[in-house]
Design an enzyme around this catalytic site. Structure first.
Site, PDB file in Angstrom:
ATOM      1  CG  HIS A 145      -1.923  -1.070   1.309  1.00  0.00           C
ATOM      2  ND1 HIS A 145      -2.089  -1.876   2.425  1.00  0.00           N
ATOM      3  CD2 HIS A 145      -2.824  -1.508   0.396  1.00  0.00           C
ATOM      4  CE1 HIS A 145      -3.061  -2.749   2.192  1.00  0.00           C
ATOM      5  NE2 HIS A 145      -3.529  -2.545   0.967  1.00  0.00           N
ATOM      6  NE  ARG A 156      -2.548  -8.074  -4.422  1.00  0.00           N
ATOM      7  CZ  ARG A 156      -3.294  -8.438  -3.403  1.00  0.00           C
ATOM      8  NH1 ARG A 156      -2.739  -8.710  -2.260  1.00  0.00           N
ATOM      9  NH2 ARG A 156      -4.597  -8.563  -3.494  1.00  0.00           N
TER      10      ARG A 156
END
Ligand code: PNS
Length: 162
Positions: free
Chosen positions: A18, A93
């Protein structure tokens, strides 16, 4: 014109993935509002206040004019409008993320066509980590200090009482 993005999520807990997204998002946007969702359907380990605290501490090195940490309730696009944001920032991802992200982006576009969903690829170092994996590993007292910022390591230890 100031380009503002809202970076929404559960952040339960925040990971280095993050933080890396915020860092790279700042190359694209003038300001990023990291927004913890109050109405996420997922059962959370940390309270909203704890998650906001951990994010604020982990992101304290940034200029507060450029990185803000907040929480929101209700529709993300309504919150984005309130913050004058033109974009919703999310990380991708592996391909496993794509379908869910695609669906969310389509719904958000339907609800508010003027707000654009923008995706940045996660740094390869954090490809394999997620908040879920971190929680699971930490619950067995594994060392997760490579994956999360120091404040999160401490909070996880306290949570699992090691
Ligand atoms: O980190 P997460 O759990 O994948 O984040 C999901 C989140 C918080 C971005 C998503 O659940 C959300 O936007 N919630 C707010 C409610 C909303 O606007 N829903 C409609 C879009 S699908």
């Amino acid at each position: 014109m100031c380009k503002i993005a809202v970076y929404p999520g559960s952040f339960d807990p925040p990971t280095k993935g993050h933080l890396s997204l915020v860092e790279r998002g700042l190359f694209v946007f003038d300001k990023i509002v990291v927004a913890v969702a109050r109405n996420s359907a997922k059962a959370a380990l940390f309270s909203i206040e704890e998650r906001v605290d951990m994010l604020r501490e982990s992101l304290s090195a940034y200029d507060p004019e450029r990185v803000e940490v907040d929480s929101f309730e209700g529709l993300l696009v309504d919150y984005a409008r309130k913050k004058n944001a033109s974009a919703l920032l999310r990380g991708l991802r592996a391909t496993a993320d794509f379908e869910y992200e695609f669906q969310m982006a389509m719904v958000n576009r339907h609800l508010e066509p003027s707000v654009q969903s923008v995706f940045l690829m996660t740094d390869y170092r954090w490809l394999y980590i997620s908040s879920t994996i971190v929680k699971e590993a930490a619950s067995y007292n594994a060392d997760v200090s490579e994956m999360v910022p120091p404040v999160v390591v401490e909070r996880l230890k306290r949570k699992f009482a090691f």
